[in-house]
Write an enzyme that holds these catalytic residues in place. Structure first.
Site, PDB file in Angstrom:
ATOM      1  NE  ARG A 192       0.402  -3.581   7.872  1.00 38.49           N
ATOM      2  CZ  ARG A 192      -0.332  -4.213   6.957  1.00 38.49           C
ATOM      3  NH1 ARG A 192      -0.955  -5.345   7.280  1.00 38.49           N
ATOM      4  NH2 ARG A 192      -0.451  -3.733   5.734  1.00 38.49           N
ATOM      5  CB  THR A 199      -0.935  -0.007   1.229  1.00 38.49           C
ATOM      6  OG1 THR A 199      -1.755  -1.174   1.209  1.00 38.49           O
ATOM      7  CG2 THR A 199      -1.819   1.227   1.234  1.00 38.49           C
TER       8      THR A 199
END
Length: 352
Positions: free
Chosen positions: A232, A80
């Site tokens: 992440r 993303t």
């Protein structure tokens, strides 16, 4: 007299929802603030980064939209973020949607027809597109048009609608599920791999600087080694260590603060969390190291089979803590050692 208890309860419930949504929004905002904005800031994935830079620089030099881009790899590695960077590098807007959100061809047609010239359309989990929408996307990506069907039955007719030139960026965690006709329409395909500890340390140091916290090199190394090769997760653990240092420590993120915080959040030295250890413990103590079927293992730990298969299994297999065989899942010698257990003498798995 009207019952005043229920309205009060409704207000309390609404307040709780607002607080919950506010906390979620803050967490998402914190994660978004740590995203790099340019390819230069993006840490790791040197091959994909260099290849993508060539594609974008060439397109900008021609004054044209770049080829469609497909990004594949496990969750949390930056797909993303790269889509956002592509739009930022081109100086255009980013339109975001996802495969599960587009269940009908009309849904996709509405999104495509609203695009402006040169815009980037990001489709997350593109392998989960419904088949009618998938077939519509073929034509849109190749010919920049969609056929709008008017009417039903024998009287139905297709009206071609021209689309502005756009760049589709697809992201998938399961590239093997993409049909070949869709995969072949992407001019550039990049596969993101898990990060090594050195790159994750750079990620953590950069994030700590953006968060305005003091992070020691030893703490950065500790967080990086427990992050399962995923930026992440590294950023998430960093924020939890920051919370611990703020509430129970001195505010400085040193090695002792990192170790104490990660102990509280049940992340061990290998990066295994509660679910990972539950799966391995059940595999060894309930089934003697296996083999055991996925569904049986999932029921034992109280999770859905898909959760075990997609969340825990990839990391455990990659770390050599679990094997997958035609007969089921099995424990490896490293599993017994990590859990401090002694394997049975009559163990007949592939790893005796």
């Amino acid at each position: 007299m009207p019952d005043t208890d229920h309205p009060r309860d409704d207000i309390d419930l609404d307040s709780q929802r607002l607080v919950s949504n506010g906390a979620d929004d803050l967490e998402r905002a914190a994660e978004a603030a740590l995203r790099p904005r340019t390819l230069t800031e993006f840490v790791g994935q040197p091959i994909v980064r260099e290849q993508l830079k060539l594609v974008l620089d060439a397109a900008k030099g021609r004054g044209a939209s770049p080829d469609h881009v497909l990004l594949s790899g496990p969750p949390g590695l930056g797909k993303t973020t790269l889509a956002m960077i592509i739009a930022a590098e081109l100086g255009v807007s980013l339109r975001v949607t996802s495969g599960p959100a587009i269940q009908h061809a009309g849904d996709l047609a509405a999104v495509l027809s609203s695009l402006d010239e040169g815009e980037v359309l990001f489709i997350d989990e593109i392998h989960r597109l419904a088949r009618p929408a998938e077939e519509l996307l073929y034509v849109a990506m190749e010919d920049f048009r969609v056929d709008v069907v008017v009417g039903k039955g024998a009287g139905a007719s297709a009206i071609p609608l021209s689309l502005p030139r756009f760049t589709a960026v697809g992201a998938t965690t399961r590239a093997g599920l993409l049909p070949a006709p869709l995969r072949d329409r992407f001019g550039f395909t990049g596969h993101l791999d898990f990060y090594d500890a050195t790159d994750l340390e750079r990620v953590v140091h950069r994030s700590a600087h953006l968060l305005g916290v003091e992070l020691s090199p030893q703490a950065a190394q500790e967080i990086a080694t427990r992050s399962r090769g995923t930026p992440r997760i590294a950023n998430r653990l960093l924020r939890r260590v920051r919370d611990w240092a703020q509430v129970k420590g001195t505010g400085v993120l040193d090695l002792s603060a990192a170790q104490a915080a990660l102990t509280v959040y049940e992340v061990d030295a290998l990066g295994l969390d509660r679910l990972d250890r539950a799966v391995l413990t059940a595999l060894c103590t309930r089934f003697g190291g296996g083999p055991v079927g996925l569904s049986t293992l999932a029921v034992t730990v109280g999770e859905e089979p898909e959760t075990v298969e997609t969340v825990a299994e990839p990391f455990l297999v990659r770390e050599g803590l679990m094997g997958r065989t035609p007969r089921g899942r099995i424990a490896t010698p490293a599993t017994w050692q990590h859990l401090g257990l002694t394997p049975p003498q009559d163990n007949t798995t592939l790893f005796p």
